[in-house]
Scaffold this motif. Structure first.
Motif, short mmCIF file in Angstrom:
data_model
loop_
_atom_site.label_atom_id
_atom_site.label_comp_id
_atom_site.label_asym_id
_atom_site.label_seq_id
_atom_site.Cartn_x
_atom_site.Cartn_y
_atom_site.Cartn_z
N GLU A 76 0.82 -1.21 0.00
CA GLU A 76 0.00 0.00 0.00
C GLU A 76 0.85 1.27 0.00
OE1 GLU A 76 -4.10 -0.91 2.39
OE2 GLU A 76 -2.31 -0.63 3.57
N LEU A 115 -0.08 12.36 -6.30
CA LEU A 115 -0.24 11.01 -6.85
C LEU A 115 0.95 10.64 -7.74
CD1 LEU A 115 -4.05 10.96 -7.76
CD2 LEU A 115 -2.94 9.88 -5.81
N LEU A 137 1.46 6.85 -8.70
CA LEU A 137 0.10 6.35 -8.88
C LEU A 137 -0.59 7.01 -10.07
CD1 LEU A 137 -1.10 6.26 -5.16
CD2 LEU A 137 -0.70 4.28 -6.64
N PHE A 177 -3.85 3.39 -0.79
CA PHE A 177 -4.02 2.86 -2.14
C PHE A 177 -2.98 1.78 -2.38
CE2 PHE A 177 -5.23 7.45 -2.79
CZ PHE A 177 -6.60 7.22 -2.91
N LYS A 180 -0.22 -0.09 -4.53
CA LYS A 180 0.77 0.46 -5.45
C LYS A 180 0.42 0.21 -6.91
CE LYS A 180 4.58 0.16 -2.14
NZ LYS A 180 5.87 -0.49 -1.80
N ASP A 181 -0.35 -0.86 -7.15
CA ASP A 181 -0.74 -1.16 -8.53
C ASP A 181 -2.19 -0.74 -8.82
OD1 ASP A 181 -2.02 -3.00 -6.93
OD2 ASP A 181 -1.43 -4.77 -8.11
N LEU A 195 -5.95 4.25 -11.83
CA LEU A 195 -6.37 5.62 -11.54
C LEU A 195 -7.87 5.69 -11.31
CD1 LEU A 195 -5.45 8.54 -11.23
CD2 LEU A 195 -5.87 8.87 -13.67
N ILE A 204 -8.63 4.80 -7.75
CA ILE A 204 -8.24 5.88 -6.84
C ILE A 204 -9.31 6.97 -6.84
CG2 ILE A 204 -6.57 7.73 -6.49
CD1 ILE A 204 -4.44 5.78 -7.60
#
Length: 329
Positions: free
Chosen positions: A107, A125, A130, A169, A171-172, A175, A178
């Motif tokens: 995360e 971001l 991200l 969030f 890491k993978d 968008l 998010i």
């Protein structure tokens, strides 16, 4: 030592070894080699027992006792880390236990302060790898956009809808995931009384968020925000320019304001145009939103923020000009 005692010791040794082998085999064998990945949440203060039962209920493990035993033998029964994890029944008890013990959440924790605009959020971001440059600024919704966006102009950006908060969030994360999480947070923060008040008002969600963004950037005190909200709505109804300095900062990107800035031909310039700006100039927090929805009536028509941060109110233009000379020089 008699043969009988030796025999008993041998039997117990065999039982112990068989049990250990069985235990080792079970904690290393996945429940379902074809299992799907699930999001599993560990709350702060959850015990190993609670977590083990939750894992079973989520169909990630079969035997809660074996999970607890593994955690105990690893001397980590008090080290299970809170957070959201991507787990799968393809993982063994040992893998799941190690993931929770070592906090392998994969995360990223990001804090979005109240009043951040879209570019500032995008920068944060990007810093967390991200998002890429202009992805957030140019984001386009599908037809299945959240209902809170229903009255949003089609040409509008995400400005105003990304609720300021601390987020976790992966890491993978995509968008879209998010953005959906941040907008869902805004929708959840709009309590039933807020939603009903907006519905019963003559303004849309978009207009309320636009006003809230002005209040967020202009005033810090909660009590002053309600009064300023009343002033701005009153000026809006009287068709008097709002003259909010924060809109000039939004246009120019600098904190210094010059007289020439007030003549910039921009739909966000509340000196140049009457009415609300084209849209939000920031992403407001709950205090500013509540102030926009529940303004406080007052005899004032003007306000300014003194250098020490206090808000100075005026009933007339003459009084306002005197206060400017007194508090802003």
């Amino acid at each position: 030592m008699s043969k009988k005692i030796v025999y008993i010791i041998l039997i117990f040794s065999v039982i112990i070894w068989v049990s250990l082998i069985a235990f080792w085999w079970q904690i290393r064998t996945p429940l379902n080699p074809a299992g799907e990945t699930k999001i599993f949440k560990v709350e702060k203060g959850d015990s190993a027992k609670v977590i083990a039962e939750n894992l079973k209920n989520a169909e990630l493990i079969k035997n809660p006792f074996l999970f607890r035993l593994y955690i105990f033998l690893a001397l980590n029964q008090y080290s299970l880390k809170p957070g959201e994890y991507k787990l799968s029944s393809k993982m063994s008890i040992r893998d799941i236990g190690d993931t929770l013990v070592f906090g392998k959440t994969n995360e990223v924790i990001i804090t979005i302060p109240e009043g951040f605009n879209l570019k500032q959020i995008e920068d944060r971001l990007i810093g967390a790898v991200l998002a890429k440059r202009n992805e957030l600024m140019n984001y386009k919704f599908s037809e299945e956009a959240p209902s809170i966006l229903s009255d949003r102009p089609k040409s509008a950006s995400l400005e105003g809808y990304l609720f300021p908060d601390t987020y976790r969030f992966f890491k993978d994360a995509k968008l879209s995931e998010i953005i959906d999480k941040m907008i869902a947070n805004l929708d959840n923060k709009l309590t039933p009384d807020l939603k009903m008040a907006i519905k019963n008002s003559s303004y849309t969600n978009y207009e309320i968020l636009t006003m809230a963004s002005l209040i967020e950037k202009e005033i810090k005190s909660d009590s002053d925000r309600k009064i300023v909200s009343g002033i701005l709505w009153k000026r809006l109804k009287a068709k008097i320019p709002l003259q909010v300095d924060a809109t000039l900062v939004y246009i120019t990107g600098r904190n210094e304001i010059y007289e020439a800035d007030k003549k910039i031909n921009s739909p966000y310039n509340t000196y140049f145009y009457r009415g609300l700006p084209k849209g939000p100039i920031a992403n407001p927090g709950l205090s500013a939103i509540r102030a926009a929805v529940f303004p406080e009536a007052s005899p004032y028509w003007y306000y300014l923020s003194a250098k020490d941060g206090t808000t100075v109110f005026s009933k007339t233009l003459e009084e306002h000009l005197r206060n400017k000379a007194k508090y802003l020089k």
